[in-house]
Design an enzyme around this catalytic site. Structure first.
Site, short mmCIF file in Angstrom:
data_model
loop_
_atom_site.label_atom_id
_atom_site.label_comp_id
_atom_site.label_asym_id
_atom_site.label_seq_id
_atom_site.Cartn_x
_atom_site.Cartn_y
_atom_site.Cartn_z
N LYS A 376 -34.89 6.17 29.79
CA LYS A 376 -35.43 6.18 28.42
C LYS A 376 -35.94 4.79 28.04
CE LYS A 376 -30.76 5.54 26.60
NZ LYS A 376 -29.60 6.23 26.00
N ARG A 470 -21.89 11.78 16.81
CA ARG A 470 -23.35 11.68 16.80
C ARG A 470 -23.84 13.09 17.09
NH1 ARG A 470 -26.11 7.25 20.75
NH2 ARG A 470 -25.76 8.95 22.22
N HIS A 498 -20.32 12.34 25.48
CA HIS A 498 -20.65 10.92 25.61
C HIS A 498 -19.47 10.11 25.08
CE1 HIS A 498 -23.31 7.68 26.37
NE2 HIS A 498 -23.56 7.37 25.11
N ARG A 557 -24.52 9.61 34.21
CA ARG A 557 -25.78 9.19 33.58
C ARG A 557 -25.84 7.67 33.55
NH1 ARG A 557 -23.21 12.58 29.90
NH2 ARG A 557 -22.86 10.77 28.56
N CYS A 651 -42.74 -18.31 17.86
CA CYS A 651 -43.82 -17.63 17.15
C CYS A 651 -43.98 -16.21 17.68
CB CYS A 651 -45.14 -18.36 17.32
SG CYS A 651 -45.03 -20.12 17.08
N MET A 652 -44.94 -15.49 17.11
CA MET A 652 -45.15 -14.12 17.56
C MET A 652 -45.59 -14.10 19.03
SD MET A 652 -47.52 -11.12 15.95
CE MET A 652 -46.78 -11.03 14.34
C1 LIG Z 1 -28.51 5.99 26.84
C2 LIG Z 1 -27.54 6.98 27.24
C3 LIG Z 1 -26.85 6.85 28.46
C4 LIG Z 1 -26.98 5.66 29.36
O1 LIG Z 1 -26.07 4.68 28.96
P1 LIG Z 1 -25.80 3.35 29.76
O2 LIG Z 1 -24.65 2.75 29.09
O3 LIG Z 1 -27.02 2.53 29.66
O4 LIG Z 1 -25.51 3.73 31.14
C5 LIG Z 1 -26.00 7.88 28.83
N1 LIG Z 1 -25.82 8.96 28.03
C6 LIG Z 1 -26.43 9.09 26.85
C7 LIG Z 1 -26.17 10.30 26.03
C8 LIG Z 1 -27.31 8.10 26.40
O5 LIG Z 1 -27.89 8.23 25.22
#
Ligand SMILES: *Cc1c(COP(=O)(O)O)cnc(C)c1O
Length: 723
Positions: A376, A470, A498, A557, A651-652
């Site tokens: 992402k 969340r 998560h 993940r 600066c930018m």
């Molecule tokens: C972004 C995200 C991850 C990845 O997390 P890291 O800590 O970068 O490995 C895993 N699961 C979910 C739901 C996320 O939003």
């Protein structure tokens, strides 16, 4: 498993297939035993051409590629080769009296489109026509229907080829085929024969579940035996008008191709051109050898002994192709890769480190757990195209994106693996989820119902909220979760949660995490009691793996760890993996100035020189994602292996550093803002920490205006060009 060296089997089989095709045209066993020759050239060697077509399909046809550039490039290249081959063979055409036939023009047109101007050249127009048909079938209908359509074409072909003896006896069929034969000498052509092999090739590439080797070998033997029987029976009853199409050729090729994909090792892409040259040139060699034999009275050996004849043709063709390949490599200057955009500020992406991290992370995961690469936010600023296409090349099959648009972008880049959308997608975009074959996260019950009502067969993963509060179903919602499994349209392929403090090893945080894990498993247990077969499960992100490696899941993940950095420099983890940073941030000095004692630098006169000071102007600013709060000495950069503090306000688009004490600094000298220079390093985590943030945030903000430079060209023909 990770296997970047995937296609060496294809490379080798190209040569084998080319030699089999020579066999078809020289009948090596004919002076010994007619049946043996039939078996070799009309049955065994019949796998060669389908193999070439499937290989083209494997690299070209995909349900996911949106870019027609690949198709046009393929057509252009094939037509060019075809044109060259036609020209080369004109002398032989003249010698054969080709141009003296009646109805010359219609015949030439027919030959150019279908039959080839010499017997073997039909393959080239057939692969163009076949590719176009396969491409549009797969784009319009997806695989099952596309396959069915091409199977119908193939069946029509069969009854004009090996099964013609049957259609010959049925008058309406006979009339139909006579019509076809007016236009094309055989049904073994681009319309009836080639499309199905292109489609099977693309299908294997798109849906690659490793069919076990043993299964493939068994499948091959069974279908080959059946094809063998089929061919002998058809031959025995003299039903064949021509003998390149069999029913069992299809399963035979499917399994054979899977076996070939099993051979891994160094790629030999040179074999591709060699096999092509052998294919095109061998009839020329046959003619030359005949001439030679006649001149030197060696017919008895070179021509009449079919086996020696065959080997001579093979040998001369191989030598010729080798010579031509060597000559080509000598004369054509190697394309050197121009790295774009290193003139201002750029991200240097080290794909070797990425590969290393994938390997290390996989080793840390339990055996049958898969790595889901979280790409992402432009792969945390590293460039989603560069990262994802390389990951796919080295065998990563699961990806996660935050939004549907990121998912679609991945498909546009040619990613064929699974793509999980972690975030919320508006239900009115259900059709796109389906079209691009994305997996949607289900965030709660109401959403699941709405998504189901859209009427598309969408793949989903259920998310459970175990304490982060969340996204996700509550843990006491087992009934609601159960109902999702029974929904009509959406299909559940996974269930996950998560963790929100998995990065901390403090007792209370560890306890909280354990509670999260426990309540997740409790939900799973309840579902099992409700007779749900559990789909794939996943819990850990990067820190989940680093601190809770003992969990056994189907996916991990991994985001930040994949990129080889920690979120903050003082994170302690249970596992100490040897991860390597993938990204460096670099720029080049554009100007050097001396400011006299008492003079100022930058906005707000934030820096006042206490003594004469040499400063360098660097063309990177906060619009490139470099945090502005590193101004005025908080941040520093590396120049010629020395630290240089930032002076004044960032600066930018520019910033200034103090280089008074650093030797040999010139305009053009490279500046390292993140990464190593000499024996010194600025690591992303430390820089993020100084700016009061975490690596994830700092990196993910980069990669928009910055150019991305990788150390490998991403040129696999499977991946479409970033457009
Ligand atoms: C972004 C995200 C991850 C990845 O997390 P890291 O800590 O970068 O490995 C895993 N699961 C979910 C739901 C996320 O939003």
């Amino acid at each position: 498993m990770t296997d970047k060296k995937n296609y060496s089997g294809i490379d080798f089989f190209r040569l084998i297939a080319a030699l089999l095709i020579i066999a078809i045209h020289t009948s090596p066993l004919s002076s010994f035993n007619e049946t043996a020759d039939f078996i070799l050239t009309r049955i065994i060697a019949r796998v060669a051409v389908p193999f070439f077509l499937m290989t083209s399909g494997f690299f070209l046809i995909s349900e996911y590629t949106q870019n027609t550039k690949k198709l046009t490039a393929f057509i252009k290249k094939t037509l060019l080769i075809y044109a060259a081959a036609i020209l080369i063979y004109i002398p032989i055409n003249i010698y054969n009296g080709y141009f003296k036939t009646d109805y010359l023009l219609p015949n030439i047109i027919k030959d150019i489109i279908f039959d080839g101007t010499l017997y073997h050249l039909w393959y080239l127009p057939a692969s163009v026509i076949g590719a176009v048909i396969a491409w549009y079938l797969v784009k319009t209908f997806k695989y099952p229907k596309a396959f069915a359509a091409s199977a119908i074409l193939y069946t029509i072909g069969l009854f004009g080829d090996s099964y013609y003896g049957i259609s010959d006896k049925i008058s309406c069929l006979n009339n139909f085929y006579q019509l076809i034969f007016q236009v094309s000498d055989y049904t073994r052509n681009g319309i009836f024969y080639a499309p199905i092999f292109f489609i099977i090739g693309g299908f294997i590439a798109d849906k690659r579940q490793e069919t076990g080797l043993l299964k493939s070998i068994c499948g091959f033997f069974v279908s080959f035996t059946l094809m063998f029987a089929e061919a002998l029976i058809l031959h025995r009853f003299k039903l064949q008008r021509h003998d390149s199409m069999y029913v069992f050729l299809l399963p035979c090729m499917y399994f054979l191709f899977n076996i070939i994909l099993y051979f891994k090792g160094k790629r030999h892409t040179g074999f591709k051109n060699m096999s092509l040259i052998i294919y095109i040139i061998h009839p020329m060699m046959i003619v030359i050898i005949r001439l030679f034999a006649k001149l030197f009275h060696m017919q008895k050996w070179l021509i009449e002994n079919s086996l020696i004849h065959y080997f001579t043709v093979c040998l001369t063709s191989v030598i010729f192709s080798l010579l031509l390949t060597v000559l080509y490599n000598k004369c054509m200057p190697k394309k050197t890769k121009q790295n774009p955009g290193t003139d201002r500020a750029y991200l240097q992406i080290d794909l070797n480190s990425l590969e290393h991290n994938v390997k290390v992370l996989k080793e840390a995961m339990s055996a049958d757990c898969e790595l889901m690469a979280v790409v992402k936010a432009e792969a945390y600023g590293h460039g989603m195209y560069e990262i994802a296409s390389h990951l796919e090349k080295i065998g990563v099959k699961a990806f996660a994106a935050a939004t549907i648009d990121e998912g679609i972008m991945l498909r546009r880049y040619g990613i064929r693996g699974e793509i999980l959308v972690l975030g919320y997608t508006q239900v009115f975009r259900a059709k796109e989820l389906y079209k691009y074959d994305l997996i949607q996260t289900l965030t709660d019950h109401e959403y699941s119902v709405l998504l189901d009502e859209q009427g598309y067969n969408i793949k989903t993963h259920i998310k459970i909220d175990t304490g982060m509060h969340r996204l996700g179903f509550d843990t006491d919602e087992a009934k609601n979760i159960f109902s999702v499994f029974r929904m009509k349209n959406i299909k559940v392929y996974g269930i996950y949660t998560h963790l929100c403090v998995s990065d901390s090893l403090l007792d209370e945080d560890v306890n909280f995490t354990k509670m999260q894990i426990k309540s997740f498993y409790k939900v799973l247990h309840t579902l099992e009691q409700m007779h749900i077969t559990l789909p794939k499960i996943h819990i850990q992100s990067s820190y989940g793996l680093l601190n809770y490696p003992e969990l056994k899941c189907d996916y991990v993940r991994t985001g930040i760890a994949l990129y080889g950095v920690l979120s903050s420099p003082d994170n302690k983890t249970k596992l100490h993996l040897d991860l390597k940073p993938v990204l460096s941030l670099k720029s080049k000095i554009i100007l050097i100035k001396t400011v006299k004692k008492g003079e100022y630098v930058g906005y707000g006169r934030a820096f006042k020189a206490r003594k004469d000071t040499k400063i360098a102007i660097i063309p990177i600013g906060y619009a490139d994602g470099y945090p502005r709060n590193l101004s005025c000495g908080k941040g520093y950069v590396l120049i010629n292996g020395h630290f240089a503090p930032i002076v004044g306000k960032i600066c930018m688009d520019q910033l200034t550093v103090d280089i008074t004490d650093i030797p040999d600094v010139k305009a053009g000298t490279i500046v390292t803002l993140i990464g190593t220079d000499g024996d010194k390093e600025i690591c992303a985590a430390a820089l993020s920490d100084i700016s009061g943030s975490i690596t994830n945030e700092i990196l993910s903000r980069m990669g928009r205006r910055l150019d991305i430079v990788t150390n490998k060209t991403i040129d696999d023909p499977k991946f479409c060009i970033k457009s």
